[in-house]
Scaffold this motif. Structure first.
Motif, mmCIF file in Angstrom:
data_model
loop_
_atom_site.group_PDB
_atom_site.id
_atom_site.type_symbol
_atom_site.label_atom_id
_atom_site.label_comp_id
_atom_site.label_asym_id
_atom_site.label_seq_id
_atom_site.Cartn_x
_atom_site.Cartn_y
_atom_site.Cartn_z
ATOM 1 N N GLY A 48 0.792 -1.226 0.000
ATOM 2 C CA GLY A 48 0.000 0.000 0.000
ATOM 3 C C GLY A 48 0.822 1.273 0.000
ATOM 4 O O GLY A 48 0.275 2.348 -0.294
ATOM 5 N N TRP A 49 2.114 1.183 0.318
ATOM 6 C CA TRP A 49 2.957 2.379 0.297
ATOM 7 C C TRP A 49 3.065 2.970 -1.102
ATOM 8 O O TRP A 49 3.344 4.161 -1.262
ATOM 9 N N ARG A 50 2.843 2.150 -2.114
ATOM 10 C CA ARG A 50 2.944 2.653 -3.488
ATOM 11 C C ARG A 50 1.880 3.701 -3.796
ATOM 12 O O ARG A 50 2.057 4.519 -4.698
ATOM 13 N N GLU A 51 0.790 3.671 -3.052
ATOM 14 C CA GLU A 51 -0.272 4.640 -3.296
ATOM 15 C C GLU A 51 0.143 6.064 -2.933
ATOM 16 O O GLU A 51 -0.514 7.023 -3.329
ATOM 17 N N ALA A 52 1.230 6.202 -2.176
ATOM 18 C CA ALA A 52 1.745 7.536 -1.849
ATOM 19 C C ALA A 52 2.650 8.079 -2.948
ATOM 20 O O ALA A 52 3.044 9.246 -2.899
ATOM 21 N N LEU A 53 2.951 7.239 -3.940
ATOM 22 C CA LEU A 53 3.800 7.672 -5.047
ATOM 23 C C LEU A 53 2.941 8.263 -6.161
ATOM 24 O O LEU A 53 1.971 7.636 -6.600
ATOM 25 N N PRO A 54 3.279 9.452 -6.654
ATOM 26 C CA PRO A 54 2.515 10.012 -7.783
ATOM 27 C C PRO A 54 2.526 9.098 -9.005
ATOM 28 O O PRO A 54 1.539 9.038 -9.750
ATOM 29 N N ALA A 55 3.628 8.360 -9.196
ATOM 30 C CA ALA A 55 3.731 7.478 -10.356
ATOM 31 C C ALA A 55 2.679 6.368 -10.329
ATOM 32 O O ALA A 55 2.306 5.840 -11.382
#
Length: 286
Positions: free
Chosen positions: A231-238
Motif C-alpha cells: 500500500g505504500w505505493r499509493e503515496a507515489l505520484p507514479a
C-alpha cells in the motif's frame, strides 16, 4: 528614519515588475521551446508511419481490446494511444524543462542578480517564472493530443472511440473524455513541475535541475513496480499516472483520478513552498 522603497523610487510598483507577457515572450523565443514543440508535433506522425509500416496493430486473437490494439480504429483511438505511449516519459521532459530550466538558466547566464537588482522582488520573480513554466507545460500537454487528433482523423477518420473494456463511445462524447484525459495528464505532471522548479532554485546548472527532476520521476516509476511495497505505493505520484484510463469506460470511474490528483497537487505544493522559502534566503551571487 529609513526611507521606504517607494520613497526612494517614485512610481515603483513591485507587482508591475517582470510582467508575465515579458517572461512568456522570452521563453517562447528560446530554442528549446521550439525543439519541444517540434518533437511533440512529430510524435503522432512517427506513430502513424509505424502503424503504416507494421500494419494493423489489432487482431491478436485474445478477445480483449487494448488501446494499442484499437489505435487505428479512429482518430480518437489514435489520440488515446499517443497519450498512452507518451505519458510515462516523453511528456515528463517538457514539464521538467520548462519548470526546471527557468531560474537556473538565469543563474548560469549570470543575469539572475541583475533581475533582482532591477529591482524585481524574489517572490515576484519566482511566481512569474513558475506561472509561465506551468502555462508552457499545459500547452505541451494540449499540443500533443490536438496534433494526434488531427493526424489520426485524417488517416483513420472521425469515428467512435473503441473502449479497452469493450463497447464504444460516440465521437462527440469521446472528445470531452479525451479532454479530461489530457487535463489529468497535466495534473499528474505537477509533481514533476514542482520538483524541477525547486531544483532550479537550489542549483545554477539548468541540466542538473532538469535531469534531476526527470531522474527522480523515473525512480518513482521504478519504485511503483516494486510490489513488495504494498500500500505504500499509493503515496507515489507514479502509481496514479495511468488512472486516466478509468475515464475511457462506458461509465467513467473518478476515484483513481481524484486520489492521483490529490497526491500530485499535494507534493507539488510542498515542493513549490520549499522553493520559495529557500530562494528567499539564498545568497544570489550569479
Amino acid at each position: 528614519m529609513t526611507a521606504t522603497p517607494a520613497a526612494r523610487a517614485p512610481g515603483y510598483r513591485p507587482r508591475r515588475t517582470l510582467p508575465l507577457r515579458v517572461e512568456a515572450r522570452r521563453q517562447l523565443r528560446r530554442r528549446r521551446t521550439l525543439v519541444v514543440a517540434a518533437v511533440l508535433t512529430l510524435l503522432p506522425c512517427v506513430l502513424l508511419v509505424a502503424f503504416a509500416v507494421g500494419g494493423d496493430p489489432g487482431g491478436r486473437g485474445n478477445g480483449r481490446i487494448t488501446l494499442m490494439d484499437a489505435a487505428t480504429a479512429s482518430g480518437a483511438n489514435f489520440t488515446a494511444t499517443a497519450l498512452f505511449v507518451s505519458a510515462g516519459f516523453l511528456l515528463v521532459v517538457p514539464v521538467a524543462l520548462f519548470c526546471g530550466d527557468t531560474v537556473a538558466s538565469e543563474a548560469s547566464w549570470a543575469s539572475l542578480r541583475y533581475l533582482l537588482a532591477a529591482p524585481v522582488p524574489r517572490a515576484r520573480l519566482l511566481l512569474s517564472k513558475l506561472t509561465v513554466g506551468l502555462l508552457f507545460s499545459a500547452a505541451a500537454m494540449l499540443l500533443l493530443p490536438l496534433v494526434a487528433l488531427g493526424v489520426g482523423t485524417a488517416a483513420y477518420g472521425w469515428g467512435p472511440l473503441q473502449l479497452p473494456t469493450g463497447g464504444a463511445l460516440p465521437a462527440g462524447q469521446a472528445a470531452w473524455r479525451l479532454a479530461v484525459v489530457a487535463g489529468y495528464v497535466f495534473v499528474s505532471q505537477l509533481v514533476t513541475a514542482g520538483l524541477a522548479f525547486w531544483l532550479s532554485t537550489v542549483t545554477d546548472a539548468p541540466l542538473g535541475a532538469v535531469g534531476g527532476a526527470v531522474g527522480l520521476t523515473i525512480a518513482g516509476n521504478v519504485l511503483d513496480q516494486v510490489t513488495a511495497l504494498g500500500g505504500w505505493r499509493e503515496a507515489l505520484p507514479a502509481h496514479w499516472q495511468y488512472a486516466w484510463v478509468d475515464a475511457l469506460q462506458p461509465r467513467p470511474e473518478w476515484s483513481g483520478m481524484i486520489q492521483g490528483s490529490a497526491v500530485s497537487v499535494s507534493c507539488a505544493l510542498v515542493l513549490c513552498a520549499l522553493a520559495f522559502r529557500g530562494f528567499a534566503r539564498k545568497d544570489v551571487v550569479s
